[in-house]
Design an enzyme around this catalytic site. Structure first.
Site, PDB file in Angstrom:
ATOM      1  CE1 TYR A   3      -3.747   2.433   0.508  1.00 55.46           C
ATOM      2  CE2 TYR A   3      -2.486   3.272   2.356  1.00 55.46           C
ATOM      3  CZ  TYR A   3      -3.537   3.394   1.468  1.00 55.46           C
ATOM      4  OH  TYR A   3      -4.376   4.475   1.538  1.00 55.46           O
ATOM      5  CE  LYS A  12      -0.109   8.927  10.657  1.00 50.17           C
ATOM      6  NZ  LYS A  12      -0.169   8.152   9.398  1.00 50.17           N
ATOM      7  CG  ASP A  40       5.916   3.531   0.883  1.00 46.90           C
ATOM      8  OD1 ASP A  40       6.139   4.174   1.932  1.00 46.90           O
ATOM      9  OD2 ASP A  40       4.773   3.359   0.420  1.00 46.90           O
TER      10      ASP A  40
END
Length: 423
Positions: free
Chosen positions: A143, A266, A238
């Site tokens: 994802y 984050k 990623d």
């Protein structure tokens, strides 16, 4: 659910699609209603009805120091006192960029954005501009946010809801997205054999964490690096989840990788809404205003997020990652043994401060094997653990997270809860 949570749920459903602002929070997959969280400190959450939970979700990963870590909270409060948004450069964004690039030698420059999705979509745009090519190779079940090109065979929430993509994404947009099973280097090689001159980039989670936790097979990541170099494509790592969690230098430090571009989420903002992408100077200088590849964001470099991120990374720089990994591994081993003694098929892979309970007879190495796990057993496990004050991700396709704030008492509470589970 108690009275306050029930009231909030009814009100949310009237004004928010599905009652939540991100799909997996709805808890549909585990036959439950969502928790409404009122506050969080350390590794403990308190819901709107005053119930306390040991948190193994940690805002889906970034709260590696725990919630309300004093130095991070102090930094945010001090920044807020100076103003919450400027729409202009601030000192802390320079300091944070210096910290991030110093942590990972593959990053010579970095651009702050507002989410992991923004980071990955921007990195792909840059890769396409650098190479003059259109296609991207991603791995089934990985994802990379909800940008259109990545919603082909995505994991995480898309897997939870069994959506084979999503309505609203034109077929033409995903036509340039090539797919291969995670951990299958031969399949990636076949994609390059068929489309090599058209492939701008390979994007990969170095440790897949959106189909549960799937570790890379030896040689898989190194093989992708060699493959992209051979064909003149870029390797996008990623690290939205693994960055500063797998190690201070991320997965690329742990696996000795040298990606062309890297994306973050984050954790580099101390859990506040932030993301970043970075990489080789020759590529990053093509981003506007240095170059012609356009990317912008009014809130990019937000002073609250920059202050929180700077405080977080300064703490993590001296944190004992090895000790946290050892504690997580010991917890995962005991959790496995407790569940195995109940006669259910169970695997609990772990790396660094991440783990996943898979109800499977054998190891899970790709998304197809994750999908074959017994989700009814996971649902029973989730509901009973939650009833005993243990907060797990409400999907069998997510990864459990541990923070530096978790104590032996917190692990013991979770293990005692597991002992009480009945299947």
């Amino acid at each position: 659910m108690d009275q306050r949570s029930q009231a909030l749920w009814r009100r949310a459903c009237a004004v928010i699609p599905g009652g939540v602002n991100s799909p997996v929070r709805a808890c549909h997959n585990v036959d439950s209603l969502p928790l409404f969280i009122a506050e969080a400190h350390g590794c403990r959450l308190t819901d709107a009805d005053g119930r306390e939970y040991v948190d193994f979700v940690l805002s889906w990963g970034p709260m590696i120091l725990g919630h309300d870590e004093p130095s991070v909270t102090a930094a945010v409060c001090a920044a807020a006192a100076r103003g919450t948004s400027y729409g202009a450069p601030c000192p802390d964004e320079v300091l944070l960029a210096e910290e991030v690039t110093a942590a990972m030698p593959s990053l010579e420059m970095v651009r702050m954005v507002n989410s992991g999705t923004e980071a990955t979509m921007s990195a792909l745009r840059l890769a396409r501009a650098v190479t003059g090519r259109d296609k991207v190779l991603k791995f089934i079940g990985c994802y990379h946010g909800h940008a259109d090109p990545f919603l082909a065979a995505a994991g995480s929430g898309v897997a939870t809801f069994a959506i084979p993509g999503t309505p609203g994404v034109p077929a033409a947009v995903v036509a340039d997205t090539l797919l291969a099973p995670y951990n299958d280097l031969a399949a990636a090689e076949a994609c390059f054999a068929a489309h090599g001159p058209q492939i701008a980039a390979v994007i990969v989670e170095p440790v897949a964490a959106n189909m549960g936790l799937v570790l890379p097979r030896p040689g898989f990541l190194e093989g992708l690096r060699a493959l992209t170099r051979k064909h003149g494509s870029l390797l996008i790592l990623d690290e939205v989840i693994t960055g500063f969690r797998l190690a201070y230098g991320g997965a690329q430090a742990r696996f000795h990788l040298d990606p062309d571009l890297t994306t973050f989420g984050k954790i580099i903002g101390g859990g506040l809404p932030v993301g970043a992408f970075g990489g080789k100077r020759a590529y990053m200088e093509k981003i506007a205003p240095s170059g012609g590849v356009y990317q912008a964001g009014t809130l990019s470099g937000n002073p609250l997020a920059m202050a929180a991120g700077l405080a977080t990374l300064r703490r993590l720089k001296t944190a004992d990652y090895a000790a946290l990994e050892a504690r997580t591994a010991a917890f995962a081993r005991e959790l496995h043994d407790i569940l195995a003694a109940k006669g259910v098929p169970i695997q609990v892979p772990t790396i660094a401060s991440m783990f996943t309970p898979y109800f499977s007879e054998g190891p899970v190495t790709c998304f197809a094997e994750a999908q074959a796990c017994d989700q009814s057993l996971f649902t029973a496990f989730y509901k009973q653990m939650r009833a005993q004050g243990i907060y797990l991700a409400p999907s069998g396709f997510e990864t459990g997270m541990v923070s530096f704030a978790h104590t032996e008492a917190d692990f013991a509470k979770a293990l005692d809860a597991a002992r009480a589970v009945r299947f």
